[in-house]
Motif scaffolding. Structure first.
Motif, PDB file in Angstrom:
ATOM      1  N   GLU A   1      23.250  17.846  -2.132  1.00 12.50           N
ATOM      2  CA  GLU A   1      22.262  17.484  -1.108  1.00 12.50           C
ATOM      3  C   GLU A   1      22.793  16.346  -0.240  1.00 12.50           C
ATOM      4  O   GLU A   1      22.612  16.334   0.982  1.00 12.50           O
ATOM      5  CB  GLU A   1      20.965  17.079  -1.791  1.00 12.50           C
ATOM      6  CG  GLU A   1      19.799  16.838  -0.855  1.00 12.50           C
ATOM      7  CD  GLU A   1      18.532  16.470  -1.608  1.00 12.50           C
ATOM      8  OE1 GLU A   1      17.458  16.972  -1.235  1.00 12.50           O
ATOM      9  OE2 GLU A   1      18.605  15.680  -2.568  1.00 12.50           O
ATOM     10  N   LEU A   2      23.488  15.397  -0.874  1.00  9.60           N
ATOM     11  CA  LEU A   2      24.007  14.225  -0.168  1.00  9.60           C
ATOM     12  C   LEU A   2      25.213  14.554   0.694  1.00  9.60           C
ATOM     13  O   LEU A   2      25.311  14.111   1.846  1.00  9.60           O
ATOM     14  CB  LEU A   2      24.387  13.141  -1.194  1.00  9.60           C
ATOM     15  CG  LEU A   2      25.014  11.856  -0.647  1.00  9.60           C
ATOM     16  CD1 LEU A   2      23.974  11.033   0.106  1.00  9.60           C
ATOM     17  CD2 LEU A   2      25.616  11.035  -1.790  1.00  9.60           C
ATOM     18  N   LEU A   3      26.149  15.347   0.145  1.00  6.36           N
ATOM     19  CA  LEU A   3      27.439  15.563   0.796  1.00  6.36           C
ATOM     20  C   LEU A   3      27.604  16.953   1.413  1.00  6.36           C
ATOM     21  O   LEU A   3      28.535  17.186   2.178  1.00  6.36           O
ATOM     22  CB  LEU A   3      28.563  15.339  -0.225  1.00  6.36           C
ATOM     23  CG  LEU A   3      28.603  13.977  -0.911  1.00  6.36           C
ATOM     24  CD1 LEU A   3      29.607  13.998  -2.061  1.00  6.36           C
ATOM     25  CD2 LEU A   3      28.939  12.869   0.075  1.00  6.36           C
TER      26      LEU A   3
ATOM     27  N   MET B   1      28.422  17.921   5.089  1.00  4.36           N
ATOM     28  CA  MET B   1      29.753  17.609   5.610  1.00  4.36           C
ATOM     29  C   MET B   1      30.813  18.523   5.012  1.00  4.36           C
ATOM     30  O   MET B   1      31.996  18.377   5.306  1.00  4.36           O
ATOM     31  CB  MET B   1      30.091  16.145   5.313  1.00  4.36           C
ATOM     32  CG  MET B   1      29.162  15.142   5.989  1.00  4.36           C
ATOM     33  SD  MET B   1      29.576  13.426   5.586  1.00  4.36           S
ATOM     34  CE  MET B   1      29.026  13.326   3.876  1.00  4.36           C
ATOM     35  N   ALA B   2      30.390  19.468   4.157  1.00  8.20           N
ATOM     36  CA  ALA B   2      31.320  20.366   3.473  1.00  8.20           C
ATOM     37  C   ALA B   2      31.352  21.729   4.138  1.00  8.20           C
ATOM     38  O   ALA B   2      30.382  22.154   4.767  1.00  8.20           O
ATOM     39  CB  ALA B   2      30.924  20.505   2.001  1.00  8.20           C
ATOM     40  N   ASP B   3      32.473  22.422   3.985  1.00  8.13           N
ATOM     41  CA  ASP B   3      32.573  23.799   4.467  1.00  8.13           C
ATOM     42  C   ASP B   3      31.868  24.751   3.505  1.00  8.13           C
ATOM     43  O   ASP B   3      31.352  25.790   3.912  1.00  8.13           O
ATOM     44  CB  ASP B   3      34.045  24.210   4.588  1.00  8.13           C
ATOM     45  CG  ASP B   3      34.817  23.332   5.556  1.00  8.13           C
ATOM     46  OD1 ASP B   3      34.208  22.873   6.546  1.00  8.13           O
ATOM     47  OD2 ASP B   3      36.018  23.087   5.320  1.00  8.13           O
ATOM     48  N   HIS B   4      31.862  24.390   2.236  1.00  7.77           N
ATOM     49  CA  HIS B   4      31.322  25.238   1.175  1.00  7.77           C
ATOM     50  C   HIS B   4      31.119  24.333  -0.022  1.00  7.77           C
ATOM     51  O   HIS B   4      31.860  23.372  -0.224  1.00  7.77           O
ATOM     52  CB  HIS B   4      32.326  26.349   0.855  1.00  7.77           C
ATOM     53  CG  HIS B   4      31.915  27.238  -0.274  1.00  7.77           C
ATOM     54  ND1 HIS B   4      32.488  27.164  -1.518  1.00  7.77           N
ATOM     55  CD2 HIS B   4      30.985  28.222  -0.348  1.00  7.77           C
ATOM     56  CE1 HIS B   4      31.929  28.061  -2.318  1.00  7.77           C
ATOM     57  NE2 HIS B   4      31.015  28.715  -1.628  1.00  7.77           N
ATOM     58  N   ALA B   5      30.082  24.566  -0.816  1.00  5.95           N
ATOM     59  CA  ALA B   5      29.800  23.701  -1.958  1.00  5.95           C
ATOM     60  C   ALA B   5      29.510  24.519  -3.198  1.00  5.95           C
ATOM     61  O   ALA B   5      28.773  25.506  -3.146  1.00  5.95           O
ATOM     62  CB  ALA B   5      28.616  22.774  -1.658  1.00  5.95           C
TER      63      ALA B   5
ATOM     64  N   ALA C   1      19.395  24.517   2.062  1.00  3.83           N
ATOM     65  CA  ALA C   1      20.643  23.862   2.459  1.00  3.83           C
ATOM     66  C   ALA C   1      21.323  24.621   3.586  1.00  3.83           C
ATOM     67  O   ALA C   1      21.350  25.848   3.603  1.00  3.83           O
ATOM     68  CB  ALA C   1      21.579  23.765   1.262  1.00  3.83           C
ATOM     69  N   ARG C   2      21.886  23.877   4.521  1.00  5.63           N
ATOM     70  CA  ARG C   2      22.568  24.507   5.654  1.00  5.63           C
ATOM     71  C   ARG C   2      23.978  24.959   5.285  1.00  5.63           C
ATOM     72  O   ARG C   2      24.516  25.880   5.868  1.00  5.63           O
ATOM     73  CB  ARG C   2      22.634  23.527   6.831  1.00  5.63           C
ATOM     74  CG  ARG C   2      21.303  23.349   7.559  1.00  5.63           C
ATOM     75  CD  ARG C   2      21.419  22.358   8.685  1.00  5.63           C
ATOM     76  NE  ARG C   2      21.561  20.990   8.196  1.00  5.63           N
ATOM     77  CZ  ARG C   2      21.744  19.944   8.980  1.00  5.63           C
ATOM     78  NH1 ARG C   2      21.834  20.099  10.278  1.00  5.63           N
ATOM     79  NH2 ARG C   2      21.844  18.735   8.471  1.00  5.63           N
ATOM     80  N   THR C   3      24.570  24.317   4.283  1.00  5.44           N
ATOM     81  CA  THR C   3      25.895  24.696   3.803  1.00  5.44           C
ATOM     82  C   THR C   3      25.763  25.829   2.797  1.00  5.44           C
ATOM     83  O   THR C   3      24.785  25.894   2.051  1.00  5.44           O
ATOM     84  CB  THR C   3      26.570  23.482   3.130  1.00  5.44           C
ATOM     85  OG1 THR C   3      26.647  22.420   4.071  1.00  5.44           O
ATOM     86  CG2 THR C   3      27.972  23.820   2.645  1.00  5.44           C
ATOM     87  N   LEU C   4      26.754  26.726   2.758  1.00  8.25           N
ATOM     88  CA  LEU C   4      26.779  27.766   1.743  1.00  8.25           C
ATOM     89  C   LEU C   4      26.969  27.116   0.380  1.00  8.25           C
ATOM     90  O   LEU C   4      27.946  26.416   0.142  1.00  8.25           O
ATOM     91  CB  LEU C   4      27.922  28.748   2.030  1.00  8.25           C
ATOM     92  CG  LEU C   4      28.110  29.879   1.012  1.00  8.25           C
ATOM     93  CD1 LEU C   4      26.861  30.749   0.942  1.00  8.25           C
ATOM     94  CD2 LEU C   4      29.332  30.707   1.360  1.00  8.25           C
TER      95      LEU C   4
END
Length: 312
Positions: A161-163, A166-170, A190-193
């Motif tokens: 949730e925090l990082l 800024m990631a491409d994928h988590a 979450a907006r990141t995959l």
């Protein structure tokens, strides 16, 4: 061509198109899919099997549950955008409403789980500096370029949730199915995959060098052999990648061992630095945040671009 034909055959059904559209929005169990689609679980399972066999979706077991997510197939991925745009609006609106009900169920389950542990966690938090200060320092150390993020011992998913933005994928990994359900509720929008996987920290289900940033936040002190877990975590750090350890400095609060299952009473800089070196990483930065009976330490290790991943 055979793979493409199988994919088109698998998608040549309205229900399976709806399933793919739903999985594009969030990872779901077979039971949750049945709830959203308003169909029996055996019928949904048959549709899921066709999608899995064609390489459109991935099935992952987590205890007695099975979760599904879209497969990263180079043939299927270009079709996903078409499915997102092409699913019948009538079904899309109804499915979205029922999907919100699944999210609400997850959130309610998470609240019930946390209610049983709130006192314990609050007691430990009261011994050290505020989490907001720790998280701000983590963000400052890592900067904006997270790349492929792996959070080991993800718990409630707070680090993603925090990082994650800024990631491409988590990817979040945890042994506890209950914690992963909490994380799913928290990361539903979450907006990141995001992928969440049940696994042991000593045997990560990821290939060598597959992560640009690895985070272990308040994990090591629960592990009887932390040097082995750190070495396994370092295995997945890519050349040029980094690993951030956040944990307690060495302390003498023995009651945390007996009452809260802490296997280790914190760590020294020399310990972490030595374990990093043994795992092929260089300790590049370390910091501490005092402000209570326990001191929080942050250790950042890096793998140089020309350093090969060491076998675990």
């Amino acid at each position: 061509m055979t793979n493409a034909v199988e994919i088109f055959r698998a998608l040549a059904d309205p229900t399976r198109l709806r399933i793919v559209a739903l999985l594009r929005r969030m990872e779901l169990s077979v039971g949750e899919l049945a709830q959203v689609l308003g169909q029996s679980q055996p019928r949904v399972s048959r549709h899921v099997k066709i999608l899995v066999d064609a390489g459109v979706t991935i099935r992952r077991r987590e205890g007695s549950w099975v979760f599904l997510t879209p497969a990263p197939s180079p043939v299927a991925v270009p079709l996903f955008a078409l499915i997102d745009a092409g699913v019948d609006d009538h079904w899309a609106i109804a499915d979205a409403a029922r999907l919100n009900a699944v999210r609400a169920d997850r959130a309610a389950a998470a609240e019930r789980y946390f209610a049983g542990y709130a006192d314990q966690w609050d007691a430990i938090r009261s011994l050290h500096v505020a989490e907001s200060a720790v998280e701000a320092r983590m963000q400052a150390l890592l900067g904006p370029n997270i790349g492929r993020l792996v959070d080991i011992g993800t718990g409630t998913g707070r680090m993603i949730e925090l990082l994650g933005n800024m990631a491409d994928h988590a990817i979040g990994i945890d042994r506890s199915p209950e914690m992963l359900r909490v994380a799913r509720a928290k990361l539903a929008d979450a907006r990141t995959l995001v992928e969440l996987r049940q696994a042991d920290v000593g045997a990560l289900p990821l290939p060598d060098g597959s992560a640009d940033t690895v985070v272990m936040h308040q994990v090591l002190h629960y592990i009887p052999a932390p040097e082995i877990a750190l070495r396994e975590a370092a295995r997945i750090v890519a050349p040029g990648g980094r690993m951030l350890i956040v944990d307690f400095a060495s302390h003498d609060r023995e009651e945390l061992r007996t009452q809260d299952a802490h296997a280790r009473l914190g760590f020294s800089d020399a310990q972490i630095g030595g374990w990093f070196a043994a795992a092929g990483l260089v300790l590049t930065e370390f910091d501490e945040l005092a402000g209570g009976e326990l001191t929080i330490k942050l250790w950042l290790g890096a793998r140089t671009a020309d350093r090969k991943v060491l076998a675990a």
